[in-house]
Structures are given as structure tokens and as C-alpha cells.
Motif scaffolding. Sequence first.
Motif: not given
Length: 350
Positions: A143-162
Motif C-alpha cells: 500500500k502506497t500513497g499520500a494524504d489530501l487535506a480532506i483525509g489521510k491516504n486518499l490517493i495511492g496505489a498498490f505497488h509491492q516493493p522489490s
Amino acid sequence: MKEITVKASKTYRVQIGAGLLCAAGEKLRELFPTPRRVMVVSDDTVRALWGDRLIASLEAAGYTVYEFVFPHGEASKTAGTIVSLWEALAKANLTRTDFVAALGGGVVGDMAGFAAATFLRGIPFVQFPTTLLAMVDSSVGGKTGADLAIGKNLIGAFHQPSAVFCDTDTLGTLPTPIFADGCAEVIKYGYINDPTLLTMLQKPFADTPEEIIARCVSDKRDLVEADERDTGARQLLNLGHTAGHAVEALSNFSISHGSAVAIGMLVMAKAAVSAGLCEADLPAHMESMLKAYHLPTACPYGAEALAKAALSDKKRKGGSITLVLPDKIGSSRLYPLAADALAAFFAGGL
Ligand code: NAD
Ligand code: GLY
């Protein structure tokens, strides 16, 4: 050293032990034969404490290292920081055969992972978690992502580490409250489905740090492998988070995430007992475990306020919300509840 393999949409190893930052360059050559470019992403605190070690190891192994450092803290976890990071990746001419190295806590890992997931439609990244929370939770599972002012972790993508390298030396510089936050997540795994971990936690964490971290990573691995996209079993990881996110929000984030999860777990345990869904001895067991790890247990908010805050969280689905309820010591389950019944349910936990 402990090692756990995660077989998700990508298969990767999680290594746990002392000195891994110094060994990382050499270990990575198998996955990423040199020459390659690496963007080391970190926050200012972690860069100052641990950056030189990782960068020296990568350079000694033959990698060309670039750096992107941002101010520490959740306030930096924004789309603006992601844009700056994309631009840094572009300026450094990283290609899909190069990789991003995330050195830091969950904020660094989530953002470096999201930038890697989206730059050139996806380049590899490697996690170097430096908080207990990041070692046992956020660095594993994609689980990866960032926050928006309106809420935490509202943008993101599933991207597994190597690969994931948990260098336990880094825990030595963690401030006590941040270590305690991680302990809440460690304890959470025990009450989800790992009674053996609860027994291990009866002894001080410092006696067996690698064993405890490895146990949590392997618990998370099992849930991620069963449900990588978070539509079923993986939601068990939200134990304590429904009420916990509400506590965090109501406190205007003056109560830390780990403290809020600790409070939230106990609210759910007591509410589950009141509803006849959990064995009666569990709340006292959980309360004494949380106290032993210096975590708070008293909820300062009422049921109506908690329910209102919880229902504005993104985990709500239409007219219902999926709760995670412990049913006995070392066992929990998912429990869908009508949204309008939540306040009454929480009231049983206060
Ligand atoms: P964090 O990354 O903000 O780190 C906490 C603080 O500790 C920061 O100020 C950082 O500079 C400092 N720090 C980090 N390592 C240190 C060290 N070794 N020594 C001294 N100081 C150090 O916070 P966190 O608690 O690690 O992570 C929280 C974030 O993780 C949240 O944004 C949350 O949404 C996210 N998260 C993601 C997942 C996931 O599955 N991706 C899971 C849980 C949490
Ligand atoms: N920390 C929640 C998850 O990885 O699903």
C-alpha cells in the motif's frame, strides 16, 4: 538475521537484522545488477541519522545515488511532495531498470512507493523502514500513497516493493513515543490471530526484537497473500483502527496514531463483550498488555462523537461499516454493522 518471503503479485524478501543498511548495496546487486541509478528518498531527521550509511553502501556496490529529502512528519505526505519527487526522478533520468530506495518511517515509505508506482507507469522500489511501525506494517504489503487535506491516504496505489531491509540498529535512535506507536501495531497482530506473539510480548521487546518483528511480518505476509487488494481478510489489520481513527481525528491529531489504535482496540474489545460477541476475559488481558507497553487505554470521547467521526472515514461502505472484533484472546473476525447502529455499539465499549 531473519528472512521472510512474501509471495504477492511480486515475490520479495523481507530481511530483518542489525547492520542491514551497511550490507544493502552488496545484497541488492543480485536484484539490480550495477550500474544502475538509485533515488534515495528520506526525511530530514532520518537522512541525518542514517542516510550516510545507506548511501555509502550503495555507492560502494557501484550504484549512482541521487537524493530526495523532505521535512519529517505527516504534514509532508502531500501531492505537492509527490510532484517534487516525480520531478527529481525525471531530472536524475531514472528509467524502469533503476530503483527508488525509501529510507524512513511510514511517511517516507508510502510516498516513495507511490512515486515509484506512478513514475514512468511504475519503477521498482526498495523499503528501508526505520520505525517499528514501518518495519512491522507499512513497508510490507504494497500500500502506497499520500494524504489530501480532506483525509489521510486518499490517493495511492498498490505497488509491492522489490525487497525490504529492516535494520534493527535504526530502532536505537527512535524517540520513545514513536517506538510506543509501533508497539500498538505489534500488539494488534497478537489480538488479530497470533496468541503465540502475545506470549512472546510478555517478555520485554528488547529481549527478542528480530523474532518479534519477524513474527509480525509473517502475520502480515499471510493476510497480504490471502487478500492483496484488501477486499477481505486483509481488513483484519484494521483492528482498533475504526475507533482509533475517530479518536485521532477528534483529538485534532494530538493523540498519536499508535495511542489511538491502542484506545480503539480496547473500545472494540469491550463493545464486543457487551454485544455478546467476545469472551469476557479479553479486555482485561488487552488492557494490561497495552499498559505494559506504555500505551493509553482510556477513551476521552463519547459514543456519538466517535461514531460520527468513524463514519466519515473512507472505510464506510454505503449504509454499513465493517468492524474488526476480537472474539477471544488471539482471534478476531470481520463484522459488518449497520452505520446507524454504530453509536450504540461503541457505547458498549466505553
Ligand atoms: P513517520 O514516517 O512520520 O515517522 C515518525 C517520526 O519518526 C518522523 O518524525 C521521522 O523523522 C522519525 N524517525 C523515523 N525513523 C527514525 C529513527 N530511526 N530514529 C529517529 N527518528 C526516526 O511515521 P510512522 O509512524 O513510521 O508511519 C506513519 C505513516 O505510515 C502514516 O502516514 C500512515 O498512514 C502510514 N502507514 C502506512 C501503512 C501501509 O500499509 N502502507 C500502514 C500503516 C501506516
Ligand atoms: N496497514 C494496513 C494494510 O496494510 O492493509
